[in-house]
Design a protein around this motif. Structure first.
Motif, mmCIF file in Angstrom:
data_model
loop_
_atom_site.group_PDB
_atom_site.id
_atom_site.type_symbol
_atom_site.label_atom_id
_atom_site.label_comp_id
_atom_site.label_asym_id
_atom_site.label_seq_id
_atom_site.Cartn_x
_atom_site.Cartn_y
_atom_site.Cartn_z
ATOM 1 N N HIS A 247 -8.843 -9.180 6.749
ATOM 2 C CA HIS A 247 -8.952 -7.550 6.910
ATOM 3 C C HIS A 247 -7.539 -6.973 6.353
ATOM 4 O O HIS A 247 -8.054 -5.894 5.507
ATOM 5 N N SER B 160 0.893 -1.455 0.107
ATOM 6 C CA SER B 160 -0.131 0.083 0.112
ATOM 7 C C SER B 160 0.818 1.326 0.061
ATOM 8 O O SER B 160 0.732 2.230 -0.694
ATOM 9 N N ILE C 32 -8.914 -6.759 2.563
ATOM 10 C CA ILE C 32 -9.925 -5.801 2.270
ATOM 11 C C ILE C 32 -9.379 -4.208 2.126
ATOM 12 O O ILE C 32 -9.639 -3.558 1.318
ATOM 13 N N THR C 33 -8.360 -4.047 3.289
ATOM 14 C CA THR C 33 -7.882 -2.637 3.235
ATOM 15 C C THR C 33 -6.972 -2.363 2.022
ATOM 16 O O THR C 33 -7.216 -1.430 1.289
ATOM 17 N N GLN D 167 -8.622 0.790 -4.930
ATOM 18 C CA GLN D 167 -9.872 1.663 -5.853
ATOM 19 C C GLN D 167 -9.354 3.121 -5.696
ATOM 20 O O GLN D 167 -9.713 3.859 -6.570
ATOM 21 N N VAL D 168 -8.945 3.463 -4.395
ATOM 22 C CA VAL D 168 -8.746 5.149 -4.348
ATOM 23 C C VAL D 168 -7.761 5.465 -5.002
ATOM 24 O O VAL D 168 -7.729 6.456 -5.924
ATOM 25 N N ARG E 133 -7.241 -3.750 -1.093
ATOM 26 C CA ARG E 133 -8.204 -3.613 -2.129
ATOM 27 C C ARG E 133 -8.750 -2.255 -2.150
ATOM 28 O O ARG E 133 -9.110 -1.740 -3.146
ATOM 29 N N THR E 134 -9.131 -1.636 -1.015
ATOM 30 C CA THR E 134 -9.727 -0.480 -0.973
ATOM 31 C C THR E 134 -8.673 0.613 -1.279
ATOM 32 O O THR E 134 -9.002 1.650 -2.240
ATOM 33 N N ASN E 135 -7.507 0.329 -0.831
ATOM 34 C CA ASN E 135 -6.436 1.281 -1.240
ATOM 35 C C ASN E 135 -6.219 1.419 -2.802
ATOM 36 O O ASN E 135 -5.907 2.489 -3.596
#
Lengths: 183, 183
Positions: free
Chosen positions: A119, A27, A122-123, A129-130, A125-127
């Motif tokens: 967890h 990340s 998921i974190t 997307q951002v 994957r969110t990064n």
């Protein structure tokens, strides 16, 4: 709490922690690559807008400048074209790093999931997307700049045709060669 | 040294550092996954060798035990078969984690290379090679155990056939059903 300690030393637990380290560092890598790419795209867009402004100003002064003035305007435009090319190369370079950072994060998300670190998975994957939406925003700026540059090119061809037509009636002054160069 | 400082804050430099973090954490992840897999393979091999020893001892005592003794030997063999299955499941589970850790390291090596962190890229590739050869060594142990188990199975079929033949001459004592079960 002895049970807790055994849990902490189990292979599963150590693997889960290591997988979280990987998602964290991936990340970080992605966010550095995203910042670099967005900066590069922004600088490229600025350089293009400057080139567009210079070219439009030149078109508006066609026939109003002395050969010496004309020449110095040309030097500035040529330098700005080189700047645009350099910025574009930098965009390509950071884009390839950014693509490999996204791939890295996807692999890390998968590895974390496989290792039971849902967890962390998921974190990351969110990064991703951002980062994707941030880069998409920046790319709109450069697409806008590219569009203005293309419009200026059309305008340039029209004006030069008019100017040449009007000039050939008057005298045989040549169009500066650099002007006809492809960019 | 102001130039040095600018270098340290450049996008390239920050990206290179972040890429090195990723290769470091990926290497840690791989080494945890490798240790877990090797342990699992070792435990599986031990469990198989124990099962082989139990089955061979049982074959050597065919016809020499009372029904009660026979039954208790069977209980031990059945429990050991369950242990072998559990150990095999654990191997499969850690193997899938390990494969994703190797994939992770390969992606990290590529990303580091793209980002100009060649040294980090080479280091992680070396770690992949070490992990591959360590797991390969461990897999030889389990292949050896599997081979012994297969040999015991052949021996078992032969001895049971002999024993049944000799028994059918004497009386009609049944072969324990569990013995015929697939494992």
């Amino acid at each position: 709490v002895p049970f807790k300690q055994v849990e902490n030393l189990s292979h599963d637990s150590l693997i889960r922690r290591a997988a979280s380290l990987v998602t964290d560092s991936s990340s970080t890598f992605l966010s550095q690559a995203t910042l670099a790419l967005i900066d590069a795209i922004t600088e490229y867009s600025k350089a293009v807008h400057t080139l567009v402004a210079l070219q439009r100003r030149h078109l508006n002064s066609l026939g109003k400048l002395s050969p010496a003035e004309e020449d110095s305007v040309w030097q500035v435009i040529i330098r700005q074209r080189a700047e645009v090319n350099d910025r574009q190369d930098e965009c390509k370079r950071f884009e390839s790093t950014w693509i490999s950072a996204v791939k890295m994060c996807e692999t890390a998300a998968e590895a974390a999931y496989t290792s039971g670190a849902e967890h962390a998975s998921i974190t990351v994957r969110t990064n991703i997307q951002v980062a994707l939406s941030q880069v998409e925003e920046a790319q709109k700026l450069s697409a806008d700049a590219d569009k203005k540059l293309a419009e200026t090119k059309v305008m340039e061809i029209e004006r030069m045709a008019q100017y040449t037509a009007s000039q050939s009636k008057n005298d045989e002054e040549d169009i500066p060669e650099a002007y006809l160069r492809e960019d």
